[in-house]
Design a protein around this motif. Structure first.
Motif, PDB file in Angstrom:
ATOM      1  N   GLU A  69       0.841  -1.195   0.000  1.00  0.00           N
ATOM      2  CA  GLU A  69       0.000   0.000   0.000  1.00  0.00           C
ATOM      3  C   GLU A  69       0.881   1.252   0.000  1.00  0.00           C
ATOM      4  N   ILE A  70       0.545   2.188  -0.853  1.00  0.00           N
ATOM      5  CA  ILE A  70       1.351   3.424  -0.900  1.00  0.00           C
ATOM      6  C   ILE A  70       0.975   4.289   0.296  1.00  0.00           C
ATOM      7  N   LEU A  71       1.935   4.476   1.200  1.00  0.00           N
ATOM      8  CA  LEU A  71       1.657   5.293   2.384  1.00  0.00           C
ATOM      9  C   LEU A  71       2.123   6.726   2.188  1.00  0.00           C
ATOM     10  N   LYS A  72       3.153   6.862   1.384  1.00  0.00           N
ATOM     11  CA  LYS A  72       3.698   8.204   1.199  1.00  0.00           C
ATOM     12  C   LYS A  72       4.472   8.236  -0.116  1.00  0.00           C
ATOM     13  N   VAL A  73       4.340   9.324  -0.860  1.00  0.00           N
ATOM     14  CA  VAL A  73       5.145   9.504  -2.076  1.00  0.00           C
ATOM     15  C   VAL A  73       5.835  10.848  -1.975  1.00  0.00           C
ATOM     16  N   GLN A  74       7.122  10.854  -2.246  1.00  0.00           N
ATOM     17  CA  GLN A  74       7.831  12.132  -2.313  1.00  0.00           C
ATOM     18  C   GLN A  74       8.363  12.266  -3.728  1.00  0.00           C
ATOM     19  N   GLU A  75       8.114  13.413  -4.360  1.00  0.00           N
ATOM     20  CA  GLU A  75       8.609  13.596  -5.723  1.00  0.00           C
ATOM     21  C   GLU A  75       9.719  14.632  -5.735  1.00  0.00           C
ATOM     22  N   SER A  76      10.810  14.299  -6.414  1.00  0.00           N
ATOM     23  CA  SER A  76      11.931  15.232  -6.496  1.00  0.00           C
ATOM     24  C   SER A  76      11.583  16.386  -7.416  1.00  0.00           C
ATOM     25  N   LYS A  77      11.887  17.587  -6.973  1.00  0.00           N
ATOM     26  CA  LYS A  77      11.659  18.756  -7.829  1.00  0.00           C
ATOM     27  C   LYS A  77      12.771  18.862  -8.865  1.00  0.00           C
ATOM     28  N   LEU A  78      13.860  18.149  -8.616  1.00  0.00           N
ATOM     29  CA  LEU A  78      15.005  18.249  -9.513  1.00  0.00           C
ATOM     30  C   LEU A  78      14.832  17.395 -10.765  1.00  0.00           C
ATOM     31  N   GLY A  81      12.057  14.625 -10.979  1.00  0.00           N
ATOM     32  CA  GLY A  81      10.816  13.849 -11.078  1.00  0.00           C
ATOM     33  C   GLY A  81      10.886  12.454 -10.461  1.00  0.00           C
ATOM     34  N   THR A  82      12.034  12.123  -9.870  1.00  0.00           N
ATOM     35  CA  THR A  82      12.165  10.827  -9.184  1.00  0.00           C
ATOM     36  C   THR A  82      11.111  10.734  -8.081  1.00  0.00           C
ATOM     37  N   ARG A  83      10.530   9.545  -7.935  1.00  0.00           N
ATOM     38  CA  ARG A  83       9.503   9.387  -6.897  1.00  0.00           C
ATOM     39  C   ARG A  83       9.948   8.345  -5.876  1.00  0.00           C
ATOM     40  N   LYS A  84       9.946   8.742  -4.618  1.00  0.00           N
ATOM     41  CA  LYS A  84      10.277   7.782  -3.564  1.00  0.00           C
ATOM     42  C   LYS A  84       8.987   7.364  -2.875  1.00  0.00           C
ATOM     43  N   TYR A  85       8.786   6.059  -2.813  1.00  0.00           N
ATOM     44  CA  TYR A  85       7.577   5.513  -2.191  1.00  0.00           C
ATOM     45  C   TYR A  85       7.892   4.916  -0.835  1.00  0.00           C
ATOM     46  N   LEU A  86       6.986   5.139   0.092  1.00  0.00           N
ATOM     47  CA  LEU A  86       7.003   4.344   1.316  1.00  0.00           C
ATOM     48  C   LEU A  86       5.799   3.409   1.213  1.00  0.00           C
ATOM     49  N   PHE A  87       6.090   2.105   1.173  1.00  0.00           N
ATOM     50  CA  PHE A  87       5.032   1.105   1.051  1.00  0.00           C
ATOM     51  C   PHE A  87       4.757   0.454   2.399  1.00  0.00           C
ATOM     52  N   GLY A  88       3.495   0.248   2.688  1.00  0.00           N
ATOM     53  CA  GLY A  88       3.120  -0.501   3.875  1.00  0.00           C
ATOM     54  C   GLY A  88       2.804  -1.942   3.482  1.00  0.00           C
ATOM     55  N   LEU A  89       3.355  -2.893   4.229  1.00  0.00           N
ATOM     56  CA  LEU A  89       3.088  -4.308   3.956  1.00  0.00           C
ATOM     57  C   LEU A  89       1.978  -4.786   4.887  1.00  0.00           C
ATOM     58  N   ALA A  90       1.454  -5.946   4.591  1.00  0.00           N
ATOM     59  CA  ALA A  90       0.276  -6.437   5.316  1.00  0.00           C
ATOM     60  C   ALA A  90       0.492  -6.509   6.836  1.00  0.00           C
ATOM     61  N   ASP A  91       1.722  -6.785   7.262  1.00  0.00           N
ATOM     62  CA  ASP A  91       1.972  -6.949   8.702  1.00  0.00           C
ATOM     63  C   ASP A  91       2.413  -5.654   9.383  1.00  0.00           C
ATOM     64  N   GLY A  92       2.302  -4.531   8.666  1.00  0.00           N
ATOM     65  CA  GLY A  92       2.647  -3.260   9.290  1.00  0.00           C
ATOM     66  C   GLY A  92       4.085  -2.825   9.059  1.00  0.00           C
ATOM     67  N   ASN A  93       4.889  -3.705   8.427  1.00  0.00           N
ATOM     68  CA  ASN A  93       6.240  -3.274   8.086  1.00  0.00           C
ATOM     69  C   ASN A  93       6.194  -2.314   6.905  1.00  0.00           C
ATOM     70  N   GLY A  94       7.239  -1.524   6.768  1.00  0.00           N
ATOM     71  CA  GLY A  94       7.294  -0.586   5.657  1.00  0.00           C
ATOM     72  C   GLY A  94       8.616  -0.688   4.924  1.00  0.00           C
ATOM     73  N   VAL A  95       8.575  -0.514   3.614  1.00  0.00           N
ATOM     74  CA  VAL A  95       9.814  -0.492   2.837  1.00  0.00           C
ATOM     75  C   VAL A  95       9.738   0.649   1.826  1.00  0.00           C
ATOM     76  N   GLU A  96      10.903   1.091   1.390  1.00  0.00           N
ATOM     77  CA  GLU A  96      10.945   2.174   0.416  1.00  0.00           C
ATOM     78  C   GLU A  96      11.408   1.673  -0.951  1.00  0.00           C
ATOM     79  N   SER A  97      10.916   2.329  -2.000  1.00  0.00           N
ATOM     80  CA  SER A  97      11.346   2.056  -3.375  1.00  0.00           C
ATOM     81  C   SER A  97      11.486   3.392  -4.078  1.00  0.00           C
ATOM     82  N   VAL A  98      12.275   3.398  -5.139  1.00  0.00           N
ATOM     83  CA  VAL A  98      12.480   4.652  -5.860  1.00  0.00           C
ATOM     84  C   VAL A  98      12.236   4.447  -7.355  1.00  0.00           C
ATOM     85  N   PHE A  99      11.358   5.270  -7.916  1.00  0.00           N
ATOM     86  CA  PHE A  99      10.999   5.226  -9.338  1.00  0.00           C
ATOM     87  C   PHE A  99      11.759   6.334 -10.058  1.00  0.00           C
TER      88      PHE A  99
END
Ligand code: SAH
Length: 350
Positions: A68-77, A79-97
């Protein structure tokens, strides 16, 4: 409950067999999960070519669970997007687009946290929480595609976690995203980065000879490397480089060595020369990464000019090297900055 996103096509075929369904049914469902739904996993109700009874059965025993996407940050420089994802058990991981000229790329995490303990990296700060499943790794791609409405053609497993410390799920993940009926991401467009778990390098070369391999090296002698990367105490440089040479010979693939430049720690002239001597004659390429600052860590970054000099010294000895272009600098989305967020549980509760 089975998460269908965790299954490779052959595993889905097994499941269909258990439900008394023909093999092609699995391919139909698999296509729905990845392709025909266009923007990622669909609802069971959308699978109109699957008999209703089977859809009902599937929804009783399985889910189509995406991070689940909990937070997205977009770079103004850039357009890179950093996601904070929530997993089913409440853990969170980040990915970068990231958007490149050659297409869209994503940097995915393979574990929640990390237990490798590299002294300059943010991902390892709270230790390892747990391995991600194949579907949780693949789901980061699906969720990002859904969010952006754009196809992702390139994947790097360079987010938080050590992929070779979670080898089985990493393999499942690669097979799922490579499947022509799935995301159809070419093996050559996938890169896996490891801190150097030696026995897995050989296995990886056998299992996935076409996937790109990157090795986090960061030092050219054992004492410095062991200080920066505890894994070196178990698998010292000589063993690591032997495995890399063998890998390169066997697969005819060029190994990428990542080398994070840390001011006054591993960026001297002697460091460059020792590194060149280690790698000379090997089918490889060095990717220099000026350190990205992590607030809990005291290290400083090497200047642009010093990085350039380091690169020239390697090149002069015949070792090809580039300085990595960092994207997402303003949103802490760069190498070594991804972390498990303590905020996740709070965000999910909101
Ligand atoms: N565990 C794997 C995958 C992580 S890849 C590995 O070690 O390769 C992330 C890359 O960023 C690794 O090369 C890592 O060593 C590097 N890195 C970690 N912290 C960093 C930092 N603060 N600045 C720049 N690079 C960093």
């Amino acid at each position: 409950m089975i998460n269908l996103i965790d299954l490779q096509l052959n595993e889905l075929e097994e499941l269909m067999k258990e439900l008394g369904q023909p093999k092609f049914r699995a391919a139909q469902v698999f296509s729905w999960l990845y392709k025909e739904a266009g923007k990622g996993a669909a609802d069971f109700n959308d699978m109109t070519n699957i008999p209703k009874t089977i859809r009902e059965k599937l929804s009783e025993i399985s889910t189509i669970g995406l991070p689940e996407i909990l937070k997205v940050q977009e770079s103004k420089l850039d357009g890179t997007r950093k996601y904070l994802f929530g997993l089913a058990d409440g853990n969170g991981v980040e990915s970068v687009f990231m958007r490149y000229k050659f297409g869209n790329s994503i940097c995915v995490s393979s574990q929640a946290g990390c237990r490798m303990g590299c002294s300059f990296c943010a991902s390892t700060l709270g230790g390892l929480e747990r391995n991600l499943t194949a579907g949780e790794i693949a789901g980061q791609i699906l969720s990002a595609e859904r969010d952006t409405g754009e196809r992702i053609s390139h994947v790097v497993v360079m987010g938080s976690g050590e992929p070779f410390d979670n080898y089985e799920n990493l393999s499942g993940f690669i097979r799922i995203i490579n499947d022509p009926k799935g995301l159809n991401i070419g093996m050559r467009n996938i890169t896996v980065s490891t801190c150097g778990i030696v026995p897995m390098i050989e296995r990886f070369g056998e299992d996935f000879p076409q996937v790109n391999l990157a090795i986090s090296l960061h030092a050219s002698d054992d004492s410095r490397r062991s200080e920066l990367m505890p894994v070196n105490r178990k698998y010292p440089l000589a063993e690591l480089l032997k495995a890399c040479k063998k890998y390169a010979e066997k697969t005819s693939r060029r190994v990428t060595f990542e080398y994070t430049l840390v001011k006054g720690v591993n960026d001297s002239r002697e460091d460059a020369e020792r590194l060149a001597a280690l790698l000379c004659g090997m089918l490889c390429h060095v990717n220099l990464i000026p350190l990205n600052t992590v607030k809990e860590r005291k290290f400083e970054t090497t200047s642009r000019e010093a990085a350039q000099k380091f690169r020239e010294r390697l090149e002069a000895k015949g070792v090809p090297a580039t300085i990595r272009r960092e994207l997402g600098d303003d949103i802490d989305a760069a190498c070594g900055q991804l972390r498990r967020s303590a905020m996740v549980q709070n965000l999910m509760d909101q």
